[in-house]
Design an enzyme around this catalytic site. Structure first.
Site, PDB file in Angstrom:
ATOM      1  N   HIS A 136      -0.150   3.023 -10.274  1.00 23.03           N
ATOM      2  CA  HIS A 136       1.000   3.585  -9.563  1.00 23.03           C
ATOM      3  C   HIS A 136       0.576   4.581  -8.483  1.00 23.03           C
ATOM      4  O   HIS A 136       1.302   4.825  -7.529  1.00 23.03           O
ATOM      5  CB  HIS A 136       1.908   4.281 -10.593  1.00 23.03           C
ATOM      6  CG  HIS A 136       3.190   4.786 -10.036  1.00 23.03           C
ATOM      7  ND1 HIS A 136       4.265   3.960  -9.786  1.00 23.03           N
ATOM      8  CD2 HIS A 136       3.571   6.043  -9.658  1.00 23.03           C
ATOM      9  CE1 HIS A 136       5.268   4.700  -9.294  1.00 23.03           C
ATOM     10  NE2 HIS A 136       4.872   5.959  -9.206  1.00 23.03           N
TER      11      HIS A 136
ATOM     12  N   ASN B 127       6.032  -2.045   3.833  1.00 26.61           N
ATOM     13  CA  ASN B 127       6.730  -0.855   4.303  1.00 26.61           C
ATOM     14  C   ASN B 127       6.217   0.285   3.467  1.00 26.61           C
ATOM     15  O   ASN B 127       6.403   0.277   2.248  1.00 26.61           O
ATOM     16  CB  ASN B 127       8.224  -1.021   4.017  1.00 26.61           C
ATOM     17  CG  ASN B 127       9.040  -0.968   5.266  1.00 26.61           C
ATOM     18  OD1 ASN B 127       8.517  -0.810   6.361  1.00 26.61           O
ATOM     19  ND2 ASN B 127      10.327  -1.108   5.100  1.00 26.61           N
TER      20      ASN B 127
ATOM     21  N   SER C 265      11.292   3.589  -0.998  1.00 24.83           N
ATOM     22  CA  SER C 265      11.565   4.621  -1.993  1.00 24.83           C
ATOM     23  C   SER C 265      10.552   4.607  -3.130  1.00 24.83           C
ATOM     24  O   SER C 265      10.396   5.596  -3.822  1.00 24.83           O
ATOM     25  CB  SER C 265      12.979   4.432  -2.552  1.00 24.83           C
ATOM     26  OG  SER C 265      13.131   3.092  -2.983  1.00 24.83           O
TER      27      SER C 265
ATOM     28  N   CYS D  57       9.017   3.480 -13.193  1.00 22.80           N
ATOM     29  CA  CYS D  57       8.765   2.654 -12.003  1.00 22.80           C
ATOM     30  C   CYS D  57       9.014   1.176 -12.328  1.00 22.80           C
ATOM     31  O   CYS D  57       8.446   0.650 -13.283  1.00 22.80           O
ATOM     32  CB  CYS D  57       7.328   2.860 -11.536  1.00 22.80           C
ATOM     33  SG  CYS D  57       6.797   1.665 -10.289  1.00 22.80           S
TER      34      CYS D  57
ATOM     35  N   HIS E 181       4.762   2.978  -5.570  1.00 19.21           N
ATOM     36  CA  HIS E 181       3.827   2.001  -6.163  1.00 19.21           C
ATOM     37  C   HIS E 181       3.331   1.058  -5.057  1.00 19.21           C
ATOM     38  O   HIS E 181       4.128   0.537  -4.291  1.00 19.21           O
ATOM     39  CB  HIS E 181       4.536   1.206  -7.268  1.00 19.21           C
ATOM     40  CG  HIS E 181       3.582   0.462  -8.148  1.00 19.21           C
ATOM     41  ND1 HIS E 181       3.338   0.804  -9.452  1.00 19.21           N
ATOM     42  CD2 HIS E 181       2.771  -0.589  -7.888  1.00 19.21           C
ATOM     43  CE1 HIS E 181       2.443  -0.010  -9.962  1.00 19.21           C
ATOM     44  NE2 HIS E 181       2.071  -0.872  -9.020  1.00 19.21           N
TER      45      HIS E 181
ATOM     46  N   CYS F  72       5.509  -0.928 -12.171  1.00 17.38           N
ATOM     47  CA  CYS F  72       4.369  -0.695 -13.058  1.00 17.38           C
ATOM     48  C   CYS F  72       4.308  -1.764 -14.162  1.00 17.38           C
ATOM     49  O   CYS F  72       5.335  -2.313 -14.564  1.00 17.38           O
ATOM     50  CB  CYS F  72       4.476   0.693 -13.700  1.00 17.38           C
ATOM     51  SG  CYS F  72       3.785   2.023 -12.680  1.00 17.38           S
TER      52      CYS F  72
ATOM     53  N   GLN G 138       5.885  -7.106   0.661  1.00 16.49           N
ATOM     54  CA  GLN G 138       6.921  -8.118   0.489  1.00 16.49           C
ATOM     55  C   GLN G 138       6.574  -9.376   1.272  1.00 16.49           C
ATOM     56  O   GLN G 138       5.791  -9.342   2.214  1.00 16.49           O
ATOM     57  CB  GLN G 138       8.263  -7.584   0.988  1.00 16.49           C
ATOM     58  CG  GLN G 138       8.742  -6.366   0.230  1.00 16.49           C
ATOM     59  CD  GLN G 138      10.164  -6.005   0.634  1.00 16.49           C
ATOM     60  OE1 GLN G 138      11.069  -6.838   0.565  1.00 16.49           O
ATOM     61  NE2 GLN G 138      10.345  -4.782   1.064  1.00 16.49           N
TER      62      GLN G 138
ATOM     63  N   HIS H 193       2.774  -1.800  -2.939  1.00 21.25           N
ATOM     64  CA  HIS H 193       3.330  -3.153  -2.937  1.00 21.25           C
ATOM     65  C   HIS H 193       3.759  -3.558  -1.530  1.00 21.25           C
ATOM     66  O   HIS H 193       3.943  -2.722  -0.658  1.00 21.25           O
ATOM     67  CB  HIS H 193       4.541  -3.240  -3.876  1.00 21.25           C
ATOM     68  CG  HIS H 193       5.765  -2.522  -3.370  1.00 21.25           C
ATOM     69  ND1 HIS H 193       5.883  -1.155  -3.372  1.00 21.25           N
ATOM     70  CD2 HIS H 193       6.913  -2.994  -2.820  1.00 21.25           C
ATOM     71  CE1 HIS H 193       7.061  -0.808  -2.870  1.00 21.25           C
ATOM     72  NE2 HIS H 193       7.706  -1.907  -2.508  1.00 21.25           N
TER      73      HIS H 193
ATOM     74  N   GLU I   2      15.002   4.444  25.224  1.00 15.40           N
ATOM     75  CA  GLU I   2      14.332   3.366  24.499  1.00 15.40           C
ATOM     76  C   GLU I   2      15.311   2.400  23.841  1.00 15.40           C
ATOM     77  O   GLU I   2      15.023   1.216  23.699  1.00 15.40           O
ATOM     78  CB  GLU I   2      13.398   3.971  23.469  1.00 15.40           C
ATOM     79  CG  GLU I   2      12.410   4.879  24.173  1.00 15.40           C
ATOM     80  CD  GLU I   2      11.412   5.490  23.247  1.00 15.40           C
ATOM     81  OE1 GLU I   2      11.860   6.291  22.403  1.00 15.40           O
ATOM     82  OE2 GLU I   2      10.235   5.191  23.352  1.00 15.40           O
TER      83      GLU I   2
END
Ligand code: ZN
Ligand code: ZN
Length: 353
Positions: A119, A159, A167, A56, A170, A59, A174, A172, A323
């Protein structure tokens, strides 16, 4: 009589609802949500993940793309994104051909915030003091990036889940900080300014007072923050987290309010996980005052959660057809969604660092 006719409209008949923050409308079709919810609560199935993953890039101690190596961090960890969408050194240039081919250089900074060295955790599984550390980092980042003269807006977001295109599991988020105020915060600035000009109070302060008087869309709350399914929600289980005090940004929160935000975030995300018995995917982010050097008395700090799931761990809502061409539509009413979220437990696992 009018109130009753209104209640029937909202619960049973096709109608449109206005989002006063953006000026946009959503079409609601409650008659199509035929299957009544049976009240079942799914056990939360946890994918077994290791506390540390040598492969990762988030990590502690691991190498990242581009040769950098993460420190052995014990709490949170912030670094400049190795594949940043914005760069501080964007050359000053612009294009304008007859007002039809228009482009402007956009300088900015993109950062990654690791919420925990573990993680295998998510916000829903972290203990409240650990989430409080993340709140402090968000507030610091907003203040320090926002104080830079070339930064007019700081977008903090997360996200979560492969369904949202994330993907790496872990925990996190942004931060994208840039010169211009982007589209949605710009709209919300205009609508909140208009409300503040007319009433001398913030739009979301007035809205929260209405919601608290009614209670039907509230999910959970404490002395500092409330989480609710907004009247105009587009995503099936969309929520809005609003500060009780009309502060403009995270940096303005006092100690008790920061604890309150951490508490509501833990409880709300634990309810999301309990809803379909999975680690619940979403895009979430704060909206707060632009850092363009102007006073923003109209701005009221809030956080949006936009989860894609509709009926189960695998059935998601698609924004397609009508939509994409016209406007968003939903069947499940925001009131029914809030009832579902209130009915599931919020104790979660909550044992993580
Ligand atoms: Zn990791
Ligand atoms: Zn907003």
């Amino acid at each position: 009589m009018a109130e009753r006719a209104g209640a029937t409209l909202l619960a049973e008949h096709p109608h449109r609802r206005l989002n006063p923050l953006t000026g946009e409308w959503v079409l609601v079709s409650p008659h199509r949500a035929l299957r009544p919810w049976q009240g079942q609560v799914e056990p939360v199935l946890r994918a077994e993940r290791p506390a540390y993953d040598p492969g990762c890039y988030l990590c502690p101690g691991n190498p990242r793309a581009g040769g950098a190596r993460n420190p052995q961090y014990a709490g949170t960890f912030v670094f400049d994104n190795d594949f940043a969408a914005l760069r501080p050194d964007a050359p000053e240039a612009g294009v304008d051909v007859d007002g039809l081919l228009v482009a402007r250089a956009e300088p900015g900074v993109c950062r990654v915030v690791c919420f925990s060295p573990r993680h295998d955790l998510t916000l829903a599984e972290m203990a409240t003091p650990g989430i409080r550390r993340v709140v402090d980092v968000w507030a610091e980042q907003y203040a320090s990036l926002g104080s830079r003269p070339e930064i007019g807006h700081v977008q903090i977001f997360e996200n979560k889940g492969e369904m949202m295109g994330c993907s790496n599991p872990h925990p996190h988020g942004q931060i994208w900080a840039q010169r211009s105020i982007p589209l949605i915060p710009m709209r919300e600035t205009a609508t909140q300014a208009e409300h503040h000009r007319r009433h001398g109070r913030t739009l979301l302060g007035d809205y929260l007072a209405l919601e608290e008087a009614r209670g039907e869309r509230t999910v959970c709350a404490n002395d500092a923050f409330a989480a609710l399914v907004p009247f105009w929600a587009v995503w099936p289980f969309e929520t809005l987290v609003i500060s009780r005090r009309p502060v403009a940004d995270l940096a303005a929160l006092d100690d008790a309010e920061r604890d309150g935000l951490a508490d509501v975030l833990r409880r709300l995300t634990a309810r999301y996980d309990a809803l379909f018995g999975i680690s619940f995917p979403y895009s979430a982010g704060f909206h707060q005052a632009p850092t363009d050097g102007e006073p923003h008395p109209e701005w009221h700090l809030h956080m949006h959660f936009h989860p894609p799931l509709l009926r189960s761990a695998t059935v998601r809502k698609f924004m397609v057809g009508y939509e994409m061409m016209a406007e968003p539509q939903r069947d499940l009413t925001p009131e029914a969604a809030a009832e579902r979220l209130r009915a599931v437990p919020e104790d979660g696992r909550g044992g993580g660092a």
